[in-house]
Scaffold this motif. Structure first.
Motif, PDB file in Angstrom:
ATOM      1  N   LEU A  24       0.841  -1.187   0.000  1.00 50.38           N
ATOM      2  CA  LEU A  24       0.000   0.000   0.000  1.00 50.38           C
ATOM      3  C   LEU A  24       0.880   1.242   0.000  1.00 50.38           C
ATOM      4  O   LEU A  24       1.387   1.655   1.049  1.00 50.38           O
ATOM      5  CB  LEU A  24      -0.909  -0.020   1.241  1.00 50.38           C
ATOM      6  CG  LEU A  24      -2.050   0.987   1.300  1.00 50.38           C
ATOM      7  CD1 LEU A  24      -3.069   0.703   0.197  1.00 50.38           C
ATOM      8  CD2 LEU A  24      -2.718   0.924   2.672  1.00 50.38           C
ATOM      9  N   LEU A  25       1.062   1.827  -1.182  1.00 54.81           N
ATOM     10  CA  LEU A  25       1.886   3.031  -1.268  1.00 54.81           C
ATOM     11  C   LEU A  25       1.147   4.217  -0.674  1.00 54.81           C
ATOM     12  O   LEU A  25      -0.081   4.293  -0.719  1.00 54.81           O
ATOM     13  CB  LEU A  25       2.248   3.322  -2.721  1.00 54.81           C
ATOM     14  CG  LEU A  25       3.117   2.282  -3.431  1.00 54.81           C
ATOM     15  CD1 LEU A  25       3.511   2.788  -4.808  1.00 54.81           C
ATOM     16  CD2 LEU A  25       4.353   1.940  -2.615  1.00 54.81           C
ATOM     17  N   PRO A  26       1.876   5.168  -0.112  1.00 53.56           N
ATOM     18  CA  PRO A  26       1.226   6.358   0.443  1.00 53.56           C
ATOM     19  C   PRO A  26       0.438   7.109  -0.624  1.00 53.56           C
ATOM     20  O   PRO A  26       0.882   7.218  -1.771  1.00 53.56           O
ATOM     21  CB  PRO A  26       2.404   7.204   0.946  1.00 53.56           C
ATOM     22  CG  PRO A  26       3.524   6.227   1.131  1.00 53.56           C
ATOM     23  CD  PRO A  26       3.342   5.183   0.086  1.00 53.56           C
ATOM     24  N   ASP A  27      -0.716   7.639  -0.258  1.00 49.86           N
ATOM     25  CA  ASP A  27      -1.522   8.450  -1.170  1.00 49.86           C
ATOM     26  C   ASP A  27      -1.021   9.889  -1.062  1.00 49.86           C
ATOM     27  O   ASP A  27      -1.649  10.742  -0.434  1.00 49.86           O
ATOM     28  CB  ASP A  27      -3.002   8.351  -0.781  1.00 49.86           C
ATOM     29  CG  ASP A  27      -3.900   9.186  -1.688  1.00 49.86           C
ATOM     30  OD1 ASP A  27      -3.412   9.663  -2.738  1.00 49.86           O
ATOM     31  OD2 ASP A  27      -5.078   9.381  -1.327  1.00 49.86           O
ATOM     32  N   TYR A  28       0.111  10.141  -1.705  1.00 48.76           N
ATOM     33  CA  TYR A  28       0.742  11.456  -1.568  1.00 48.76           C
ATOM     34  C   TYR A  28      -0.172  12.584  -2.048  1.00 48.76           C
ATOM     35  O   TYR A  28      -0.229  13.646  -1.412  1.00 48.76           O
ATOM     36  CB  TYR A  28       2.062  11.485  -2.339  1.00 48.76           C
ATOM     37  CG  TYR A  28       3.145  10.629  -1.732  1.00 48.76           C
ATOM     38  CD1 TYR A  28       3.711  10.934  -0.499  1.00 48.76           C
ATOM     39  CD2 TYR A  28       3.624   9.491  -2.392  1.00 48.76           C
ATOM     40  CE1 TYR A  28       4.716  10.156   0.062  1.00 48.76           C
ATOM     41  CE2 TYR A  28       4.634   8.704  -1.848  1.00 48.76           C
ATOM     42  CZ  TYR A  28       5.168   9.038  -0.622  1.00 48.76           C
ATOM     43  OH  TYR A  28       6.160   8.258  -0.072  1.00 48.76           O
ATOM     44  N   ASP A  29      -0.871  12.374  -3.134  1.00 41.57           N
ATOM     45  CA  ASP A  29      -1.756  13.413  -3.646  1.00 41.57           C
ATOM     46  C   ASP A  29      -2.886  13.686  -2.650  1.00 41.57           C
ATOM     47  O   ASP A  29      -3.218  14.845  -2.370  1.00 41.57           O
ATOM     48  CB  ASP A  29      -2.346  13.000  -4.997  1.00 41.57           C
ATOM     49  CG  ASP A  29      -1.313  12.999  -6.112  1.00 41.57           C
ATOM     50  OD1 ASP A  29      -0.273  13.684  -5.956  1.00 41.57           O
ATOM     51  OD2 ASP A  29      -1.537  12.316  -7.129  1.00 41.57           O
ATOM     52  N   MET A 137       5.333   2.313  12.441  1.00 44.33           N
ATOM     53  CA  MET A 137       6.081   1.261  11.764  1.00 44.33           C
ATOM     54  C   MET A 137       5.165   0.447  10.861  1.00 44.33           C
ATOM     55  O   MET A 137       5.551   0.059   9.745  1.00 44.33           O
ATOM     56  CB  MET A 137       6.765   0.347  12.783  1.00 44.33           C
ATOM     57  CG  MET A 137       7.979   0.957  13.435  1.00 44.33           C
ATOM     58  SD  MET A 137       9.287   1.356  12.227  1.00 44.33           S
ATOM     59  CE  MET A 137      10.558   1.988  13.345  1.00 44.33           C
ATOM     60  N   ASP A 138       3.940   0.206  11.307  1.00 40.33           N
ATOM     61  CA  ASP A 138       2.965  -0.475  10.454  1.00 40.33           C
ATOM     62  C   ASP A 138       2.730   0.312   9.168  1.00 40.33           C
ATOM     63  O   ASP A 138       2.627  -0.261   8.077  1.00 40.33           O
ATOM     64  CB  ASP A 138       1.634  -0.640  11.192  1.00 40.33           C
ATOM     65  CG  ASP A 138       1.681  -1.701  12.274  1.00 40.33           C
ATOM     66  OD1 ASP A 138       2.582  -2.552  12.244  1.00 40.33           O
ATOM     67  OD2 ASP A 138       0.805  -1.666  13.164  1.00 40.33           O
ATOM     68  N   ALA A 139       2.635   1.649   9.310  1.00 41.62           N
ATOM     69  CA  ALA A 139       2.401   2.506   8.143  1.00 41.62           C
ATOM     70  C   ALA A 139       3.545   2.406   7.153  1.00 41.62           C
ATOM     71  O   ALA A 139       3.332   2.335   5.935  1.00 41.62           O
ATOM     72  CB  ALA A 139       2.218   3.956   8.596  1.00 41.62           C
ATOM     73  N   VAL A 140       4.773   2.391   7.653  1.00 46.26           N
ATOM     74  CA  VAL A 140       5.946   2.304   6.782  1.00 46.26           C
ATOM     75  C   VAL A 140       6.037   0.928   6.139  1.00 46.26           C
ATOM     76  O   VAL A 140       6.249   0.795   4.927  1.00 46.26           O
ATOM     77  CB  VAL A 140       7.238   2.606   7.575  1.00 46.26           C
ATOM     78  CG1 VAL A 140       8.467   2.343   6.708  1.00 46.26           C
ATOM     79  CG2 VAL A 140       7.237   4.053   8.063  1.00 46.26           C
ATOM     80  N   TYR A 141       5.851  -0.119   6.941  1.00 42.85           N
ATOM     81  CA  TYR A 141       6.003  -1.478   6.418  1.00 42.85           C
ATOM     82  C   TYR A 141       4.842  -1.903   5.527  1.00 42.85           C
ATOM     83  O   TYR A 141       4.938  -2.924   4.829  1.00 42.85           O
ATOM     84  CB  TYR A 141       6.210  -2.469   7.558  1.00 42.85           C
ATOM     85  CG  TYR A 141       7.680  -2.686   7.874  1.00 42.85           C
ATOM     86  CD1 TYR A 141       8.393  -3.707   7.276  1.00 42.85           C
ATOM     87  CD2 TYR A 141       8.340  -1.834   8.754  1.00 42.85           C
ATOM     88  CE1 TYR A 141       9.749  -3.881   7.538  1.00 42.85           C
ATOM     89  CE2 TYR A 141       9.681  -2.005   9.032  1.00 42.85           C
ATOM     90  CZ  TYR A 141      10.385  -3.031   8.424  1.00 42.85           C
ATOM     91  OH  TYR A 141      11.728  -3.202   8.684  1.00 42.85           O
ATOM     92  N   ALA A 142       3.777  -1.127   5.507  1.00 43.07           N
ATOM     93  CA  ALA A 142       2.707  -1.395   4.544  1.00 43.07           C
ATOM     94  C   ALA A 142       3.146  -1.040   3.130  1.00 43.07           C
ATOM     95  O   ALA A 142       2.553  -1.510   2.155  1.00 43.07           O
ATOM     96  CB  ALA A 142       1.451  -0.601   4.914  1.00 43.07           C
TER      97      ALA A 142
END
Length: 226
Positions: A24-29, A137-142
């Motif tokens: 799950l890539l970050p939704d940067y936009d 860490m969960d957010a990063v490792y996703a």
């Protein structure tokens, strides 16, 4: 936890069928479109340990610090050790709290804060900061498994790369270089002596650094390149 499993996979070279599409890539936009007031509401929910927050919310909180907050500026272990020698655990707590007041998503400081709380037998504070640290860490490792450039872990600052390698992966860095896809390739050694490489996507990190030295008056806007 998911990140523990991914770390185990990376350390023993187990081949999997995992692909870049599984992460799950970050939704940067979307994060940049949410605005500071909405971000601050999310951050407040995070700091009060709102268990209804989703993994997307945790990603918005972590990566949003690049646009609405203050990404980690690191933590001086030399200064931390000196403070501990002079003032003990209470001094450590004061120092780490000062870091978190400026950068509440400082991964290294969050880790040290729950350790200091544990040493002070403060179970409530230990639980609070451990929860925050684990959720980030969960957010990063996703975002990936760190095994390839395509599945690199996304970070907002260089300091978080070292926090992850030192305290989550628990590996020793031998050398690093920037790849053409704007990933930091880290050649590391595991505790068992296995040599391998892990990758961190630093597109956002580099964009922030470029912005720091830019003379442009336009608002900062980041566009992720796949």
């Amino acid at each position: 936890m998911k990140k523990t499993l991914l770390l185990l996979i990376s350390c023993v070279y187990i081949l999997t069928m995992t692909s870049a599409e599984d992460f799950l890539l970050p939704d940067y936009d979307g994060i940049q479109a949410m605005g500071k007031s909405n971000y601050n509401l999310l951050l407040n929910r995070f700091q009060t340990q709102d268990t209804t927050l989703s993994i997307r919310d945790f990603q918005a909180i972590y990566y949003g610090s690049a646009f609405y907050g203050v990404p980690s500026s690191g933590m001086s272990m030399k200064r931390l050790n000196a403070i501990y020698e002079a003032d003990g655990n209470e001094g450590v707590i004061m120092y780490v709290d000062s870091l978190l007041s400026e950068s509440p998503l400082n991964l290294g400081a969050l880790r040290m804060r729950f350790i200091a709380a544990y040493n002070a037998n403060d179970s409530i504070t230990t639980s609070k900061y451990l929860w925050q640290y684990d959720r980030l860490m969960d957010a990063v490792y996703a975002t990936g498994d760190a095994l390839t450039e395509e599945t690199a872990l996304h970070v907002v600052c260089v300091n978080d790369e070292y926090t992850i390698m030192n305290y989550v992966m628990q590996v020793e860095l031998e050398q690093q270089h920037l790849t053409s896809s704007m990933c930091d390739k880290m050649d590391i050694v595991t505790k068992k002596g296995t040599k391998m490489s892990v990758y961190f996507d630093v597109q956002l990190v580099l964009a922030l650094e470029n912005r720091m030295f830019s003379t442009s008056k336009k608002p900062f806007r980041f566009k992720y390149k796949r």
